[in-house]
Design a protein around this motif. Sequence first.
Motif, PDB file in Angstrom:
ATOM      1  N   ARG A   1       0.838  -1.201   0.000  1.00 44.81           N
ATOM      2  CA  ARG A   1       0.000   0.000   0.000  1.00 44.81           C
ATOM      3  C   ARG A   1       0.873   1.251   0.000  1.00 44.81           C
ATOM      4  NH1 ARG A   1      -2.519  -0.004   4.903  1.00 44.81           N
ATOM      5  NH2 ARG A   1      -3.490  -1.953   4.287  1.00 44.81           N
ATOM      6  N   HIS A   2       1.939   1.240   0.797  1.00 45.96           N
ATOM      7  CA  HIS A   2       2.863   2.372   0.859  1.00 45.96           C
ATOM      8  C   HIS A   2       3.496   2.629  -0.511  1.00 45.96           C
ATOM      9  CE1 HIS A   2       5.831   5.117   2.591  1.00 45.96           C
ATOM     10  NE2 HIS A   2       6.717   4.501   1.823  1.00 45.96           N
ATOM     11  N   ILE A   3       3.941   1.563  -1.170  1.00 51.32           N
ATOM     12  CA  ILE A   3       4.578   1.705  -2.482  1.00 51.32           C
ATOM     13  C   ILE A   3       3.590   2.271  -3.490  1.00 51.32           C
ATOM     14  CG2 ILE A   3       5.528   0.401  -4.439  1.00 51.32           C
ATOM     15  CD1 ILE A   3       6.886  -1.427  -2.315  1.00 51.32           C
ATOM     16  N   ARG A   4       2.367   1.754  -3.523  1.00 50.69           N
ATOM     17  CA  ARG A   4       1.357   2.245  -4.474  1.00 50.69           C
ATOM     18  C   ARG A   4       1.003   3.709  -4.238  1.00 50.69           C
ATOM     19  NH1 ARG A   4      -0.949  -2.837  -3.521  1.00 50.69           N
ATOM     20  NH2 ARG A   4      -2.400  -1.924  -2.041  1.00 50.69           N
ATOM     21  N   GLU A   5       0.892   4.109  -2.972  1.00 50.75           N
ATOM     22  CA  GLU A   5       0.483   5.475  -2.652  1.00 50.75           C
ATOM     23  C   GLU A   5       1.625   6.485  -2.758  1.00 50.75           C
ATOM     24  OE1 GLU A   5      -1.249   5.161   1.233  1.00 50.75           O
ATOM     25  OE2 GLU A   5      -3.032   4.122   0.498  1.00 50.75           O
ATOM     26  N   LYS A   6       2.812   6.107  -2.363  1.00 48.89           N
ATOM     27  CA  LYS A   6       3.930   7.049  -2.263  1.00 48.89           C
ATOM     28  C   LYS A   6       4.718   7.182  -3.555  1.00 48.89           C
ATOM     29  CE  LYS A   6       6.198   9.575   0.768  1.00 48.89           C
ATOM     30  NZ  LYS A   6       5.633  10.575   1.621  1.00 48.89           N
ATOM     31  N   TYR A   7       4.945   6.070  -4.235  1.00 53.13           N
ATOM     32  CA  TYR A   7       5.823   6.070  -5.407  1.00 53.13           C
ATOM     33  C   TYR A   7       5.018   5.918  -6.684  1.00 53.13           C
ATOM     34  CZ  TYR A   7       8.754   4.746  -1.464  1.00 53.13           C
ATOM     35  OH  TYR A   7       9.363   4.682  -0.241  1.00 53.13           O
ATOM     36  N   LYS A   8       4.174   6.874  -6.950  1.00 50.05           N
ATOM     37  CA  LYS A   8       3.321   6.826  -8.133  1.00 50.05           C
ATOM     38  C   LYS A   8       4.164   6.972  -9.394  1.00 50.05           C
ATOM     39  CE  LYS A   8      -0.492   8.583  -5.569  1.00 50.05           C
ATOM     40  NZ  LYS A   8      -1.387   9.605  -5.232  1.00 50.05           N
ATOM     41  N   GLY A   9       3.630   6.441 -10.476  1.00 54.69           N
ATOM     42  CA  GLY A   9       4.332   6.567 -11.738  1.00 54.69           C
ATOM     43  C   GLY A   9       4.914   5.241 -12.184  1.00 54.69           C
ATOM     44  N   ASP A  10       5.938   5.345 -12.971  1.00 54.14           N
ATOM     45  CA  ASP A  10       6.573   4.177 -13.572  1.00 54.14           C
ATOM     46  C   ASP A  10       7.569   3.567 -12.593  1.00 54.14           C
ATOM     47  OD1 ASP A  10       7.098   2.364 -15.543  1.00 54.14           O
ATOM     48  OD2 ASP A  10       8.473   3.661 -16.639  1.00 54.14           O
ATOM     49  N   LEU A  11       7.160   2.494 -11.927  1.00 61.07           N
ATOM     50  CA  LEU A  11       8.021   1.855 -10.926  1.00 61.07           C
ATOM     51  C   LEU A  11       9.040   0.939 -11.597  1.00 61.07           C
ATOM     52  CD1 LEU A  11       5.392   0.903  -8.222  1.00 61.07           C
ATOM     53  CD2 LEU A  11       7.199   2.588  -8.005  1.00 61.07           C
ATOM     54  N   PRO A  12      10.223   0.822 -10.991  1.00 55.98           N
ATOM     55  CA  PRO A  12      11.221  -0.125 -11.491  1.00 55.98           C
ATOM     56  C   PRO A  12      10.796  -1.548 -11.113  1.00 55.98           C
ATOM     57  CG  PRO A  12      11.968   0.816  -9.436  1.00 55.98           C
ATOM     58  CD  PRO A  12      10.686   1.531  -9.794  1.00 55.98           C
ATOM     59  N   PRO A  13      11.515  -2.566 -11.612  1.00 51.68           N
ATOM     60  CA  PRO A  13      11.213  -3.938 -11.173  1.00 51.68           C
ATOM     61  C   PRO A  13      11.329  -4.061  -9.652  1.00 51.68           C
ATOM     62  CG  PRO A  13      12.719  -3.962 -13.032  1.00 51.68           C
ATOM     63  CD  PRO A  13      12.585  -2.529 -12.601  1.00 51.68           C
ATOM     64  N   ILE A  14      10.402  -4.793  -9.045  1.00 45.12           N
ATOM     65  CA  ILE A  14      10.392  -4.998  -7.600  1.00 45.12           C
ATOM     66  C   ILE A  14      10.574  -6.490  -7.314  1.00 45.12           C
ATOM     67  CG2 ILE A  14       9.054  -4.803  -5.475  1.00 45.12           C
ATOM     68  CD1 ILE A  14       7.589  -2.428  -6.779  1.00 45.12           C
ATOM     69  N   ASN A  15      11.577  -6.812  -6.493  1.00 42.39           N
ATOM     70  CA  ASN A  15      11.861  -8.195  -6.112  1.00 42.39           C
ATOM     71  C   ASN A  15      11.517  -8.402  -4.646  1.00 42.39           C
ATOM     72  OD1 ASN A  15      13.209  -8.871  -8.637  1.00 42.39           O
ATOM     73  ND2 ASN A  15      14.800  -7.487  -7.928  1.00 42.39           N
ATOM     74  N   LEU A  16      11.040  -9.587  -4.319  1.00 47.57           N
ATOM     75  CA  LEU A  16      10.745  -9.954  -2.934  1.00 47.57           C
ATOM     76  C   LEU A  16      11.759 -11.008  -2.497  1.00 47.57           C
ATOM     77  CD1 LEU A  16       8.971  -9.980  -0.391  1.00 47.57           C
ATOM     78  CD2 LEU A  16       7.522 -11.669  -1.542  1.00 47.57           C
ATOM     79  N   LEU A  17      12.537 -10.688  -1.454  1.00 49.36           N
ATOM     80  CA  LEU A  17      13.545 -11.608  -0.938  1.00 49.36           C
ATOM     81  C   LEU A  17      13.109 -12.081   0.446  1.00 49.36           C
ATOM     82  CD1 LEU A  17      16.607  -9.459  -1.991  1.00 49.36           C
ATOM     83  CD2 LEU A  17      15.644 -11.400  -3.201  1.00 49.36           C
ATOM     84  N   LEU A  18      12.702 -13.345   0.531  1.00 52.59           N
ATOM     85  CA  LEU A  18      12.223 -13.899   1.788  1.00 52.59           C
ATOM     86  C   LEU A  18      13.362 -14.563   2.547  1.00 52.59           C
ATOM     87  CD1 LEU A  18       8.890 -15.477   0.556  1.00 52.59           C
ATOM     88  CD2 LEU A  18       9.202 -13.305   1.744  1.00 52.59           C
ATOM     89  N   LYS A  19      13.301 -14.446   3.853  1.00 54.50           N
ATOM     90  CA  LYS A  19      14.287 -15.067   4.730  1.00 54.50           C
ATOM     91  C   LYS A  19      13.995 -16.558   4.811  1.00 54.50           C
ATOM     92  CE  LYS A  19      15.376 -14.439   9.485  1.00 54.50           C
ATOM     93  NZ  LYS A  19      15.244 -13.565  10.631  1.00 54.50           N
ATOM     94  N   VAL A  20      15.016 -17.364   4.649  1.00 57.94           N
ATOM     95  CA  VAL A  20      14.855 -18.809   4.691  1.00 57.94           C
ATOM     96  C   VAL A  20      15.322 -19.311   6.041  1.00 57.94           C
ATOM     97  CG1 VAL A  20      15.528 -21.000   3.646  1.00 57.94           C
ATOM     98  CG2 VAL A  20      15.215 -18.990   2.211  1.00 57.94           C
ATOM     99  N   GLU A  21      14.475 -20.073   6.708  1.00 58.38           N
ATOM    100  CA  GLU A  21      14.843 -20.636   7.999  1.00 58.38           C
ATOM    101  C   GLU A  21      15.407 -22.026   7.787  1.00 58.38           C
ATOM    102  OE1 GLU A  21      11.764 -20.508  10.914  1.00 58.38           O
ATOM    103  OE2 GLU A  21      11.147 -18.501  10.308  1.00 58.38           O
ATOM    104  N   ASN A  22      16.510 -22.327   8.444  1.00 57.14           N
ATOM    105  CA  ASN A  22      17.107 -23.662   8.363  1.00 57.14           C
ATOM    106  C   ASN A  22      16.317 -24.608   9.253  1.00 57.14           C
ATOM    107  OD1 ASN A  22      19.112 -22.823   6.634  1.00 57.14           O
ATOM    108  ND2 ASN A  22      20.471 -22.258   8.305  1.00 57.14           N
ATOM    109  N   ARG A  23      15.850 -25.685   8.653  1.00 50.75           N
ATOM    110  CA  ARG A  23      15.107 -26.685   9.434  1.00 50.75           C
ATOM    111  C   ARG A  23      15.880 -27.980   9.436  1.00 50.75           C
ATOM    112  NH1 ARG A  23       8.824 -25.949   7.664  1.00 50.75           N
ATOM    113  NH2 ARG A  23       8.745 -23.729   8.052  1.00 50.75           N
ATOM    114  N   GLU A  24      16.066 -28.496  10.607  1.00 48.19           N
ATOM    115  CA  GLU A  24      16.768 -29.774  10.752  1.00 48.19           C
ATOM    116  C   GLU A  24      15.747 -30.893  10.702  1.00 48.19           C
ATOM    117  OE1 GLU A  24      20.181 -30.226  12.191  1.00 48.19           O
ATOM    118  OE2 GLU A  24      20.724 -28.135  12.000  1.00 48.19           O
ATOM    119  N   SER A  25      16.026 -31.937   9.940  1.00 49.03           N
ATOM    120  CA  SER A  25      15.087 -33.066   9.815  1.00 49.03           C
ATOM    121  C   SER A  25      15.221 -34.033  10.951  1.00 49.03           C
ATOM    122  CB  SER A  25      15.329 -33.795   8.508  1.00 49.03           C
ATOM    123  OG  SER A  25      15.101 -32.915   7.445  1.00 49.03           O
TER     124      SER A  25
END
Length: 88
Positions: free
Chosen positions: A64-88
């Motif tokens: 919502r912040h990006i849509r409202e604040k940075y109007k116009g032609d946006l650059p590519p947006i990437n989402l980088l999620l944190k990966v949790e190490n899980r032990e089996s």
Amino acid sequence: MTNTLGEAELVDFIKNKAVKKLDIVQVDGGYQIVVNLTWKKGDFILVTTRKTPREWASLDRLARHIREKYKGDLPPINLLLKVENRES
């Protein structure tokens, strides 16, 4: 030291098409914006007026912040999620 930029600078850079890409990065406290500029090397973290990283608690609020604040032609947006190490 990490490169930083403020909200007004980011608005201006997006308006002038000086942002190559915008990354949304998941951190322990939520999500941050990391910017890569066309004319300067390195990544820049969006900070508050007190020079602390700007964070959002949820992706919905950040989107919502990006849509409202940075109007116009946006650059590519990437989402980088944190990966949790899980032990089996």
